[in-house]
Design an enzyme around this catalytic site. Structure first.
Site, PDB file in Angstrom:
ATOM      1  N   TYR A 164       0.839  -1.201   0.000  1.00 19.36           N
ATOM      2  CA  TYR A 164       0.000   0.000   0.000  1.00 19.36           C
ATOM      3  C   TYR A 164       0.872   1.248   0.000  1.00 19.36           C
ATOM      4  O   TYR A 164       2.052   1.222   0.360  1.00 19.36           O
ATOM      5  CB  TYR A 164      -0.936   0.024   1.219  1.00 19.36           C
ATOM      6  CG  TYR A 164      -0.248   0.255   2.542  1.00 19.36           C
ATOM      7  CD1 TYR A 164      -0.132   1.540   3.085  1.00 19.36           C
ATOM      8  CD2 TYR A 164       0.299  -0.803   3.271  1.00 19.36           C
ATOM      9  CE1 TYR A 164       0.488   1.758   4.301  1.00 19.36           C
ATOM     10  CE2 TYR A 164       0.920  -0.590   4.488  1.00 19.36           C
ATOM     11  CZ  TYR A 164       1.021   0.691   5.000  1.00 19.36           C
ATOM     12  OH  TYR A 164       1.644   0.908   6.201  1.00 19.36           O
ATOM     13  N   CYS A 165       0.267   2.365  -0.414  1.00 15.50           N
ATOM     14  CA  CYS A 165       0.882   3.678  -0.254  1.00 15.50           C
ATOM     15  C   CYS A 165      -0.182   4.613   0.313  1.00 15.50           C
ATOM     16  O   CYS A 165      -1.051   4.183   1.076  1.00 15.50           O
ATOM     17  CB  CYS A 165       1.513   4.185  -1.551  1.00 15.50           C
ATOM     18  SG  CYS A 165       0.387   4.394  -2.953  1.00 15.50           S
ATOM     19  N   TRP A 166      -0.160   5.886  -0.044  1.00 11.71           N
ATOM     20  CA  TRP A 166      -1.121   6.831   0.545  1.00 11.71           C
ATOM     21  C   TRP A 166      -2.539   6.569   0.062  1.00 11.71           C
ATOM     22  O   TRP A 166      -3.478   6.464   0.850  1.00 11.71           O
ATOM     23  CB  TRP A 166      -0.698   8.255   0.218  1.00 11.71           C
ATOM     24  CG  TRP A 166      -1.728   9.289   0.571  1.00 11.71           C
ATOM     25  CD1 TRP A 166      -2.385  10.126  -0.281  1.00 11.71           C
ATOM     26  CD2 TRP A 166      -2.247   9.592   1.875  1.00 11.71           C
ATOM     27  NE1 TRP A 166      -3.271  10.924   0.405  1.00 11.71           N
ATOM     28  CE2 TRP A 166      -3.203  10.629   1.735  1.00 11.71           C
ATOM     29  CE3 TRP A 166      -2.006   9.088   3.148  1.00 11.71           C
ATOM     30  CZ2 TRP A 166      -3.909  11.155   2.811  1.00 11.71           C
ATOM     31  CZ3 TRP A 166      -2.705   9.621   4.230  1.00 11.71           C
ATOM     32  CH2 TRP A 166      -3.639  10.632   4.048  1.00 11.71           C
ATOM     33  N   SER A 212       2.604   2.490  -4.697  1.00 10.49           N
ATOM     34  CA  SER A 212       2.381   1.075  -4.396  1.00 10.49           C
ATOM     35  C   SER A 212       2.109   0.286  -5.663  1.00 10.49           C
ATOM     36  O   SER A 212       2.497  -0.886  -5.784  1.00 10.49           O
ATOM     37  CB  SER A 212       1.230   0.910  -3.404  1.00 10.49           C
ATOM     38  OG  SER A 212       0.042   1.480  -3.916  1.00 10.49           O
ATOM     39  N   TYR A 228      -3.281   3.814   2.534  1.00 12.18           N
ATOM     40  CA  TYR A 228      -3.338   4.150   3.959  1.00 12.18           C
ATOM     41  C   TYR A 228      -4.562   4.990   4.277  1.00 12.18           C
ATOM     42  O   TYR A 228      -5.140   4.848   5.377  1.00 12.18           O
ATOM     43  CB  TYR A 228      -2.069   4.902   4.386  1.00 12.18           C
ATOM     44  CG  TYR A 228      -2.209   5.494   5.769  1.00 12.18           C
ATOM     45  CD1 TYR A 228      -2.017   4.710   6.903  1.00 12.18           C
ATOM     46  CD2 TYR A 228      -2.579   6.834   5.953  1.00 12.18           C
ATOM     47  CE1 TYR A 228      -2.188   5.231   8.174  1.00 12.18           C
ATOM     48  CE2 TYR A 228      -2.755   7.360   7.220  1.00 12.18           C
ATOM     49  CZ  TYR A 228      -2.555   6.557   8.322  1.00 12.18           C
ATOM     50  OH  TYR A 228      -2.743   7.082   9.577  1.00 12.18           O
TER      51      TYR A 228
END
Length: 353
Positions: free
Chosen positions: A96-98, A104, A125
């Site tokens: 995952y990323c933001w 991601s 996130y």
């Protein structure tokens, strides 16, 4: 192998199924908060994100994307060389990323092309954070809490720690999660508290692991532990729950605090600086007297006076006002400060729970 996209609520229920949870955000984003057990593989680090962002605004989006692609490819290659060469084909990461976008996605694409079964967190996130906030509204209602009450220095934290060590009951130690001992003097020098988001993630992670069929033991905290706010629904549930009272003699409490806050005994200047926070409540004359006594080596006398004239009245008033079960506790425990006595108290709490 195709990338599997997974919604945040489903991912949170299935976290134990993944061999790794990989946070592709920068190191500062990761430090602020992350999924439980996540490791940090930045697709772009803080300095690189700033560079790409500057080029995006000052040069052009196209130039920035080229720069970002070079940096991301280099970083992803380094992560794979360092972390993945020994991974079996059935290794299954969640990435995952933001927002579940480019950072991601880039990492997930390369991992998938290798042949790993990669799961990508939908919404990243941001959706995890939303799911945690929603869960903290609902989770506390599932549990029956038993609230350990007792004046400052009575050993509430020691009892919770002992119960957790035995594994005989479910324990929610908010002070441990907040890295704070719950008073003006509670911040351990050199050991900062987590941020509010990370604290809430810690609380959610603890609650999600509990069995609703069994009681949860928790300490009688106020709405804040240090600078951190306890989730509203949790504090409401705690305040409506039955209490367990823990008592220790005044001299026993003084000795316990001297032991637990030994760093203040060793560092009088820091102790006196912390006492400054009580000037508004106790006045300059009283605080100046405490500081003079501490500098003269009479720390034990200062601790005793702090308990009698400040902490005890404030605590008792707060408990009577806020905790419904305080006046008629389920269990009243007297202990003498010894390990054997603490073990005996823990056994009584375990039998009750």
């Amino acid at each position: 192998m195709p990338i599997v996209s997974i919604p945040a609520p489903d991912a949170l229920l299935r976290l134990a199924e993944f061999d790794a949870v990989i946070d592709a955000r920068s190191e500062s984003e990761y430090a602020e908060d992350r999924l439980p057990g996540a490791i940090n593989w930045p697709t772009l680090n803080d300095a690189e994100r700033a560079l790409v962002g500057t080029e995006y605004k000052q040069v052009s989006p196209f130039t920035a994307r080229k720069r970002g692609a070079v940096l991301a490819a280099r970083n992803i290659a380094a992560h794979i060389e360092r972390e993945c060469l020994d991974k079996p084909k059935d290794w299954t990461p969640l990435v995952y990323c933001w927002r579940g976008g480019q950072r991601s996605g880039s990492l997930a694409t390369v991992l998938s092309a290798i042949g790993f079964r990669v799961h990508l967190l939908e919404g990243g996130y941001r959706e995890f954070r939303r799911a945690v906030i929603a869960a903290l509204e609902e989770l506390p209602q599932r549990f029956d809490f038993r609230v350990v009450c007792g004046t400052t220095g009575s050993g509430k934290s020691r009892l919770l720690q002992r119960l957790a060590e035995t594994g005989s009951v479910q324990v929610l130690d908010l002070e441990l999660l907040a890295n704070h001992r719950g008073s003006v003097l509670g911040l351990v020098p050199g050991s900062p508290q987590p941020g509010q988001k990370q604290f809430e993630s810690h609380v959610w992670d603890a609650l999600r692991r509990f069995d609703p069929a069994r009681p949860v033991i928790v300490e009688s905290e106020s709405k804040k532990v240090g600078d951190l706010r306890v989730p509203e629904k949790l504090i409401e549930r705690m305040r409506a729950s039955p209490c367990i009272r823990l008592d220790l003699s005044l001299e026993g409490r003084v000795q316990l605090l001297i032991e637990d806050y030994d760093f203040f005994v060793r560092d009088t200047d820091t102790f006196c600086a912390r006492l400054d926070a009580l000037r508004v409540l106790r006045g300059n004359e009283v605080v100046n007297g405490w500081q003079e006594a501490a500098r003269a080596g009479r720390t034990r006398a200062v601790v005793r006076d702090l308990l009698v004239s400040h902490y005890d009245p404030v605590y008792l008033q707060s408990m009577k006002r806020n905790f419904a079960g305080f006046a008629q506790p389920l269990l009243a425990l007297d202990w003498d400060g010894s390990a054997a006595s603490l073990d005996a108290a823990a056994r009584q709490v375990s039998a009750l729970a």
